[in-house]
Scaffold this active site. Sequence first.
Site, short mmCIF file in Angstrom:
data_model
loop_
_atom_site.label_atom_id
_atom_site.label_comp_id
_atom_site.label_asym_id
_atom_site.label_seq_id
_atom_site.Cartn_x
_atom_site.Cartn_y
_atom_site.Cartn_z
N ASP A 179 0.87 -1.17 0.00
CA ASP A 179 0.00 0.00 0.00
C ASP A 179 0.91 1.23 0.00
O ASP A 179 2.11 1.12 0.28
CB ASP A 179 -0.88 -0.03 1.25
CG ASP A 179 -1.70 1.24 1.42
OD1 ASP A 179 -2.43 1.60 0.48
OD2 ASP A 179 -1.58 1.87 2.49
N ASP A 199 -0.23 5.16 0.86
CA ASP A 199 -0.52 6.18 1.87
C ASP A 199 -0.59 5.58 3.27
O ASP A 199 -1.37 4.66 3.54
CB ASP A 199 -1.84 6.88 1.54
CG ASP A 199 -1.79 7.60 0.21
OD1 ASP A 199 -0.94 8.47 0.05
OD2 ASP A 199 -2.61 7.27 -0.68
N GLU A 235 11.24 9.89 26.45
CA GLU A 235 11.82 9.77 27.78
C GLU A 235 13.26 9.25 27.67
O GLU A 235 13.50 8.05 27.64
CB GLU A 235 10.97 8.83 28.64
CG GLU A 235 9.53 9.33 28.83
CD GLU A 235 8.69 8.40 29.68
OE1 GLU A 235 9.15 8.04 30.79
OE2 GLU A 235 7.59 8.01 29.24
#
Length: 385
Positions: A17, A19, A312
């Site tokens: 695919d 997008d 983090e």
Amino acid sequence: MSMAKPLSKLMSCVILDLDGTLINTDGIVCDVLRVHLVKFGKKWDGKRAHRIVGKTPYEAAAAIVEDYELPVTADEFLSELTPIFSKKWGSIKAQPGANRLINHLRSHGVPIALASNSSKENVETKISFRRGWKKSFSVILGGDEVTNGKPSPEIYLEAAKRLKMDTSTCLVIEDSLPGVTAGKAAGMEVVVVPSLPKQTDVFTSADEVINSLLDLKLEKWGLPAFEDWVEGTLPIEPWSIGGPVIKGFGRGSKVLGIPTANLSTEAYSDVLSEHPSGVYFGWAGLAGRGIYKMVMSVGWNPYFNNSEKTIEPWLLHDFDEDFYGEDLRLVIVGYIRPEANFPSLESLVAKIHEDKKIAEEALELPLYLKYKDDSYLNISSKQNC
């Protein structure tokens, strides 16, 4: 976030695919809708993004018109947006791991097809900005070349036909539920890389769910394995982020025994949206103090179920005092693993320490050590000494 069913089939080709899978279209779409809906007195907040992911342009437009009760038809809304999107296709970035995947398959002679719900013209325009992509695909199919787009299997059946491959030997890589449904209905094996966060549970029909293309293990499907992992790490195109150290959730030192140096994500939401969640490593420049090895998590931390995507970092050095408010700059050079949930706090802490060991050793390799001299880090230290 890799959930795989027992694998028994060997694949001969890959159908991709476009997008959301190979290119980060979702960010552009959200930016355009955020601006354009103001015209109608509406606000795009992304909460209904699942209604348009994987749909044909017309279906996506119709969903927005319905959801936001716009005083226009789907055709009218689509005609307003089309020229706006056309001007932005050149700025769309490839998803992390997309170039690596395409180049790898091409170099090993694996037939590749591109099958998208977007029109053929639209597809070719988008990939024209990616060097080497067009020549890599044996087949390029747009949604306007079939009667019914995904979730109908028609586009995948047509891709297999043009590749002259049996559908049972085709591996589909998708990011949306319509795409997964189409691939499975075509009798193919499907790996999904969800483009929307926290969507793993909806892809029960997929053969495997992975966090990002960086986590794809082609050898599971009888295809040539990637050979670019180095001592448990994957070199990536370096990226940087920085800002003043802020107080985070208060769980680093207190709960985990691991003192993380949190950064505000408000100014860097666009940067973080370009990078998959997971555990990364690199170098940290702390103003006035020096440059240190660093390992960090990016994402929602499934064990604690964060409501927003965070970053983090853990600076791998014993500091005698806190440094809240000080300028911290990070250069991220490698990837270790996808983020994952854990059955206990103890198992989470053990994994984090394993990540630390991997990062510490990898950063001694010339491949990564050279980035310790990156000007982004050095400038921040020298200017504040």
